[in-house]
Design an enzyme around this catalytic site. Structure first.
Site, short mmCIF file in Angstrom:
data_model
loop_
_atom_site.label_atom_id
_atom_site.label_comp_id
_atom_site.label_asym_id
_atom_site.label_seq_id
_atom_site.Cartn_x
_atom_site.Cartn_y
_atom_site.Cartn_z
CE LYS A 152 -10.34 -7.74 1.71
NZ LYS A 152 -9.31 -6.77 1.32
CG HIS B 50 -1.93 -1.00 1.38
ND1 HIS B 50 -2.07 -1.78 2.50
CD2 HIS B 50 -2.91 -1.38 0.52
CE1 HIS B 50 -3.11 -2.60 2.34
NE2 HIS B 50 -3.62 -2.39 1.14
CB SER C 20 -4.38 -6.49 4.67
OG SER C 20 -4.04 -5.22 4.17
NE ARG D 228 -2.67 -7.60 -4.07
CZ ARG D 228 -3.42 -7.80 -3.01
NH1 ARG D 228 -2.90 -7.77 -1.82
NH2 ARG D 228 -4.70 -8.06 -3.12
O1 PNS Z 1 -8.63 -2.92 0.64
P1 PNS Z 1 -9.94 -3.49 0.15
O2 PNS Z 1 -10.63 -4.27 1.25
O3 PNS Z 1 -9.80 -4.29 -1.12
O4 PNS Z 1 -10.85 -2.23 -0.21
C1 PNS Z 1 -12.18 -2.40 -0.67
C2 PNS Z 1 -12.98 -1.10 -0.45
C3 PNS Z 1 -12.96 -0.71 1.03
C4 PNS Z 1 -12.35 0.03 -1.27
C5 PNS Z 1 -14.45 -1.36 -0.94
O5 PNS Z 1 -15.00 -2.41 -0.19
C6 PNS Z 1 -15.32 -0.11 -0.83
O6 PNS Z 1 -15.26 0.74 -1.70
N1 PNS Z 1 -16.11 -0.02 0.26
C7 PNS Z 1 -17.00 1.09 0.47
C8 PNS Z 1 -18.44 0.70 0.11
C9 PNS Z 1 -18.66 0.85 -1.39
O7 PNS Z 1 -18.56 1.90 -1.97
N2 PNS Z 1 -19.01 -0.29 -2.04
C10 PNS Z 1 -19.32 -0.28 -3.46
C11 PNS Z 1 -18.10 -0.56 -4.31
S1 PNS Z 1 -17.73 -2.27 -4.30
#
Ligand code: PNS
Length: 164
Positions: A41, A17, A128, A90
């Site tokens: 998660k 990150h 992570s 990645r």
């Molecule tokens: O690091 P991650 O867990 O891959 O990040 C995922 C994240 C947090 C960016 C995604 O879950 C997110 O955007 N969450 C906020 C809710 C949202 O907007 N969901 C719709 C898009 S999938």
């Protein structure tokens, strides 16, 4: 000013990150690192702990800001006046999920674009989840996360064992 938002759950922030943050901070005038909930998660750290670890590890950048939000990413981006979402890619295995999220986000808000940065190959295997798994079995994660985060993970695992 060209701004971008780099969202993630950052549970915890890894060296992968931080590599994306470093490179994106050189491309955009202002980079907003947004800690969000990923309902898919389970988390080890609270939102404020995740914000704290990101603030501690990105304090050296004048143009990087750390924020958190509960709700849709595109709504938050719109509120902040940001039109670019940065995501790190990645491997092929990331692509399907990231592609779906990018399409959903564009469906929700056509004005917000997702752009992908290919990870540094040094960190292509770091996530992570892998960091938490290796640490939970006592493996050495010191090359995968910043030293402050290493200490926070060790403390969290210690608390878990002693609060059982
Ligand atoms: O690091 P991650 O867990 O891959 O990040 C995922 C994240 C947090 C960016 C995604 O879950 C997110 O955007 N969450 C906020 C809710 C949202 O907007 N969901 C719709 C898009 S999938």
């Amino acid at each position: 000013m060209v701004k971008a938002i780099y969202p993630g759950s950052f549970d915890p922030v890894t060296n992968g990150h931080l590599d994306i943050i470093d490179r994106a901070s050189k491309v955009f005038e202002h980079l907003i690192v947004a800690v969000l909930e990923n309902p898919r998660k389970d988390v080890m750290f609270s939102m404020s702990e995740r914000v704290q670890m990101l603030e501690n590890t990105t304090g050296c950048y004048d143009n990087v800001e750390v924020v958190c939000h509960q709700g849709l990413l595109v709504d938050f981006a719109q509120k902040l006046g940001v039109r670019i979402i940065i995501k790190g890619l990645r491997a092929i295995s990331d692509f399907e999920n990231e592609f779906q999220m990018a399409l959903v986000n564009r469906k929700l808000n056509y004005n917000v674009e997702t752009m992908f940065m290919v990870t540094n190959n040094m960190y292509s295997y770091v996530s992570s989840s892998i960091v938490k798994e290796v640490a939970s079995y006592g493996g050495d994660i010191r090359e995968l996360v910043p030293s402050q985060v290493y200490t926070m993970i060790k403390n969290k695992l210690f608390e878990r064992i002693h609060n059982k």
